[in-house]
Design a protein around this motif. Structure first.
Motif, mmCIF file in Angstrom:
data_model
loop_
_atom_site.group_PDB
_atom_site.id
_atom_site.type_symbol
_atom_site.label_atom_id
_atom_site.label_comp_id
_atom_site.label_asym_id
_atom_site.label_seq_id
_atom_site.Cartn_x
_atom_site.Cartn_y
_atom_site.Cartn_z
ATOM 1 N N ASP A 20 -58.506 -35.846 25.704
ATOM 2 C CA ASP A 20 -59.164 -35.246 24.706
ATOM 3 C C ASP A 20 -59.899 -36.250 23.568
ATOM 4 O OD1 ASP A 20 -56.824 -36.193 23.139
ATOM 5 O OD2 ASP A 20 -55.939 -34.435 22.664
ATOM 6 N N GLY A 21 -59.745 -37.552 23.945
ATOM 7 C CA GLY A 21 -60.491 -38.493 22.827
ATOM 8 C C GLY A 21 -59.607 -39.031 22.135
ATOM 9 N N PRO A 52 -45.902 -33.953 30.633
ATOM 10 C CA PRO A 52 -45.530 -33.854 29.257
ATOM 11 C C PRO A 52 -46.592 -34.704 28.201
ATOM 12 C CG PRO A 52 -44.239 -35.099 30.562
ATOM 13 C CD PRO A 52 -45.042 -34.667 31.536
ATOM 14 N N PRO A 53 -46.548 -34.234 27.291
ATOM 15 C CA PRO A 53 -47.310 -34.720 26.138
ATOM 16 C C PRO A 53 -46.648 -36.091 25.835
ATOM 17 C CG PRO A 53 -46.002 -33.167 25.104
ATOM 18 C CD PRO A 53 -45.555 -33.024 26.677
ATOM 19 N N GLY A 54 -47.576 -37.075 25.395
ATOM 20 C CA GLY A 54 -46.925 -38.352 24.743
ATOM 21 C C GLY A 54 -47.040 -39.478 25.788
ATOM 22 N N ILE A 55 -47.207 -39.257 26.895
ATOM 23 C CA ILE A 55 -47.102 -40.210 28.223
ATOM 24 C C ILE A 55 -48.224 -40.226 28.957
ATOM 25 C CG2 ILE A 55 -45.902 -40.790 30.305
ATOM 26 C CD1 ILE A 55 -43.496 -39.097 29.014
ATOM 27 N N VAL A 56 -48.903 -41.412 28.957
ATOM 28 C CA VAL A 56 -50.195 -41.621 29.898
ATOM 29 C C VAL A 56 -49.600 -41.074 31.361
ATOM 30 C CG1 VAL A 56 -51.801 -43.218 30.752
ATOM 31 C CG2 VAL A 56 -51.152 -43.277 28.480
ATOM 32 N N ASN A 57 -50.409 -40.315 31.942
ATOM 33 C CA ASN A 57 -49.835 -40.064 33.436
ATOM 34 C C ASN A 57 -51.236 -39.621 34.150
ATOM 35 O OD1 ASN A 57 -48.697 -38.911 35.584
ATOM 36 N ND2 ASN A 57 -46.953 -38.151 34.478
ATOM 37 N N LYS A 58 -51.455 -40.207 35.412
ATOM 38 C CA LYS A 58 -52.801 -40.223 36.084
ATOM 39 C C LYS A 58 -52.194 -40.073 37.577
ATOM 40 C CE LYS A 58 -55.553 -42.945 32.677
ATOM 41 N NZ LYS A 58 -56.510 -44.044 32.856
ATOM 42 N N ASN A 59 -53.374 -39.964 38.377
ATOM 43 C CA ASN A 59 -53.386 -40.273 39.593
ATOM 44 C C ASN A 59 -52.801 -39.102 40.487
ATOM 45 O OD1 ASN A 59 -53.334 -43.700 39.205
ATOM 46 N ND2 ASN A 59 -54.985 -42.565 39.253
ATOM 47 N N ALA A 60 -52.639 -38.071 40.095
ATOM 48 C CA ALA A 60 -51.829 -37.120 40.767
ATOM 49 C C ALA A 60 -52.462 -36.678 42.023
ATOM 50 C CB ALA A 60 -51.618 -35.767 39.537
ATOM 51 N N VAL A 61 -51.738 -36.203 43.067
ATOM 52 C CA VAL A 61 -52.230 -35.694 44.236
ATOM 53 C C VAL A 61 -51.098 -34.714 44.659
ATOM 54 C CG1 VAL A 61 -53.468 -37.704 44.921
ATOM 55 C CG2 VAL A 61 -51.208 -37.415 45.764
#
Length: 237
Positions: A20-21, A52-61
């Motif tokens: 969201d920026g 969950p919020p507050g945690i950088v989470n990426k690369n989901a498959v």
């Protein structure tokens, strides 16, 4: 960022990085009927955040079928690939990824800094084939590709893993663009026995690289040099 699509029965499920920026990026999930997608009716379900919020989470498959009665989702919280088994993919916002298992970087290897799942895994008779991207502590500017073979029943168990990149950004279109030095996979399919891996070059162009699947798997299992051949063209449109 980084959309990845998995077909399960008559639906296509898409994960992506939602940002969201200002808040830490999170994993989002949406879906669409295959029929609507093929007919260009963009009736995507309203996306929901599943990390969950507050945690950088990426690369989901998402795996293309259940494993031991559960849906399997890989995602990444620096520096590891995290693994969740979930009961549903219903988009009601009532569940978040937790990361019950993990696959980690390897010290002093080409994937020593961080790694993340690239394309949704492909089921083979030798195991789940996962194409992933990784960064080396010795050169954190380069995103390179590797491969793992995972146990069919317990995909958190790594059967084999490449000791060198299968593709690294050494073509001009991978080094010149929005972000230089990037070969970043987001999709893979097998057609007529040939593995096609689709990836972003320099965050600017879409590329494809190929390998004969049986030979690729054999080399991966026996720790031979494993590689993809990029489809090189005179110019990129």
């Amino acid at each position: 960022e980084d959309p990845r699509i998995t077909q399960i029965e008559d639906r296509l499920y898409m994960t992506y990085v939602a940002y969201d920026g200002w808040s830490p990026p999170r994993v989002a999930l949406t879906s669409i009927l295959v029929e609507d997608f093929l007919d260009n009716r963009w009736l995507w379900e309203k996306a929901v955040l599943i990390s969950p919020p507050g945690i950088v989470n990426k690369n989901a498959v998402i795996f293309p079928e259940k494993v031991r009665g559960k849906y399997v989702i890989f995602h990444r919280v620096f520096p590891d690939i995290l693994i969740d088994y979930v009961d549903t993919l219903e988009l009601d916002g009532s569940w978040w990824l937790e990361g019950h298992h993990k696959i980690s970087p390897r010290e002093d290897m080409w994937d020593s800094r961080k790694l993340g799942a690239g394309a949704p895994p492909i089921k083979t008779d030798k195991g789940w084939l996962l194409i992933y991207q990784a960064v080396d502590d010795r050169d954190a500017t380069k995103y390179k590709m590797g491969a793992m073979l995972l146990d069919l029943e317990y995909p958190e168990k790594v059967i084999a893993r490449t000791n060198a990149p299968i593709l690294e950004p050494d073509q001009w279109y991978e080094d010149h663009g929005f972000k230089s030095g990037v070969a970043y996979p987001c999709g893979a399919v097998v057609m007529n026995g040939i593995l096609h891996v689709y990836y972003g070059g320099a965050d600017s162009v879409v590329c494809v690289a190929t390998a004969q699947l049986d030979q690729f798997l054999d080399d991966l299992l026996h720790s031979h040099l494993v590689h993809l051949d990029p489809a090189v063209v005179d110019r990129v449109l």
